[in-house]
Motif scaffolding. Structure first.
Motif, PDB file in Angstrom:
ATOM      1  N   ALA A  77      45.238  25.115  27.060  1.00 59.20           N
ATOM      2  CA  ALA A  77      44.657  26.363  27.563  1.00 59.20           C
ATOM      3  C   ALA A  77      45.743  27.393  27.854  1.00 59.20           C
ATOM      4  CB  ALA A  77      43.825  26.090  28.815  1.00 59.20           C
ATOM      5  N   VAL A  78      46.839  26.956  28.461  1.00 56.63           N
ATOM      6  CA  VAL A  78      47.935  27.878  28.780  1.00 56.63           C
ATOM      7  C   VAL A  78      48.578  28.390  27.489  1.00 56.63           C
ATOM      8  CG1 VAL A  78      50.239  28.007  29.816  1.00 56.63           C
ATOM      9  CG2 VAL A  78      48.363  26.928  31.075  1.00 56.63           C
ATOM     10  N   VAL A  81      46.597  31.251  25.592  1.00 51.61           N
ATOM     11  CA  VAL A  81      46.574  32.621  26.121  1.00 51.61           C
ATOM     12  C   VAL A  81      47.533  33.528  25.351  1.00 51.61           C
ATOM     13  CG1 VAL A  81      47.053  34.062  28.148  1.00 51.61           C
ATOM     14  CG2 VAL A  81      45.716  31.961  28.388  1.00 51.61           C
ATOM     15  N   PRO A  82      48.830  33.197  25.243  1.00 54.41           N
ATOM     16  CA  PRO A  82      49.708  34.098  24.483  1.00 54.41           C
ATOM     17  C   PRO A  82      49.333  34.161  22.996  1.00 54.41           C
ATOM     18  CG  PRO A  82      50.930  32.162  25.216  1.00 54.41           C
ATOM     19  CD  PRO A  82      49.579  32.109  25.850  1.00 54.41           C
ATOM     20  N   TRP A  83      48.836  33.067  22.435  1.00 55.21           N
ATOM     21  CA  TRP A  83      48.413  33.070  21.043  1.00 55.21           C
ATOM     22  C   TRP A  83      47.262  34.060  20.841  1.00 55.21           C
ATOM     23  CZ3 TRP A  83      49.805  32.248  16.355  1.00 55.21           C
ATOM     24  CH2 TRP A  83      48.865  32.108  15.338  1.00 55.21           C
ATOM     25  N   THR A  84      46.301  34.072  21.766  1.00 54.00           N
ATOM     26  CA  THR A  84      45.165  34.980  21.676  1.00 54.00           C
ATOM     27  C   THR A  84      45.621  36.428  21.818  1.00 54.00           C
ATOM     28  OG1 THR A  84      43.745  33.256  22.585  1.00 54.00           O
ATOM     29  CG2 THR A  84      42.883  35.503  22.642  1.00 54.00           C
ATOM     30  N   VAL A  85      46.549  36.685  22.720  1.00 54.70           N
ATOM     31  CA  VAL A  85      47.090  38.039  22.892  1.00 54.70           C
ATOM     32  C   VAL A  85      47.814  38.472  21.619  1.00 54.70           C
ATOM     33  CG1 VAL A  85      48.775  39.426  24.176  1.00 54.70           C
ATOM     34  CG2 VAL A  85      47.237  37.869  25.404  1.00 54.70           C
TER      35      VAL A  85
END
Length: 169
Positions: A40-41, A44-48
């Motif tokens: 999950a952590v 987050v940067p991958w989605t951004v």
């Protein structure tokens, strides 16, 4: 399952799990939660990054293969749920939940990929009146089936959690 059978299951005394079993369950639970936390952590940067770099439009190759393949997967999930349900097999819980998730994904992609086209209204109607209600119905049924399962009690788990784990395990 009849209401009488469900009542009998609720009243049946649960077998007392061994300390070894509870420790193994706790360890597996902890490892699973650690893995999911890391995933999950990391997501987050991958989605951004995707939000910042993906083009708003893209010419897709093998569009038919992608959609037909997804619908075949959905048919297999629904058929598996049906068969397992008729057989009264407890794996129906997993199959029904997978079917629900696929229905939610299907409605999301149908609607989001139809934005800006005349097909968005049909996609939205199918999502609102068919796919999402069926998905939420399946999730509700799964939650009901899970509530009938025999699990270690909260008190037993809390007692085991308070005890130090065996470092050799």
């Amino acid at each position: 399952m009849s209401d009488t059978q469900a009542d009998n299951l609720k009243r049946a005394p649960a077998a007392t799990p061994t300390a070894e079993l509870l420790e193994r369950i706790r360890r597996h639970r902890r490892h699973t939660l650690e893995l999911l936390t890391v995933c999950a952590v990391a997501l987050v940067p991958w989605t951004v990054l995707l939000a910042a770099t993906l083009p708003s439009g893209y010419k897709v190759h093998h569009w038919r293969v992608a959609w037909v393949g997804f619908d075949v997967l959905l048919v297999v999930a629904m058929a598996s749920t049906t068969i397992l349900g008729w057989l009264r097999h407890r794996a129906v819980i997993v199959s029904a939940l997978a079917t629900a998730v696929l229905l939610i994904c299907d409605s999301w992609f149908d609607v989001s990929l139809a934005f800006g086209t005349s097909g968005v209204w049909l996609s939205a109607a199918l999502a609102v009146f068919a796919e999402l209600p069926l998905a939420f119905y399946l999730i509700r049924r799964v939650m009901g089936m899970i509530s009938l399962a025999q699990w270690p009690s909260i008190e037993t788990t809390a007692i085991e959690d308070a005890q130090p784990a065996d470092p050799d395990v």
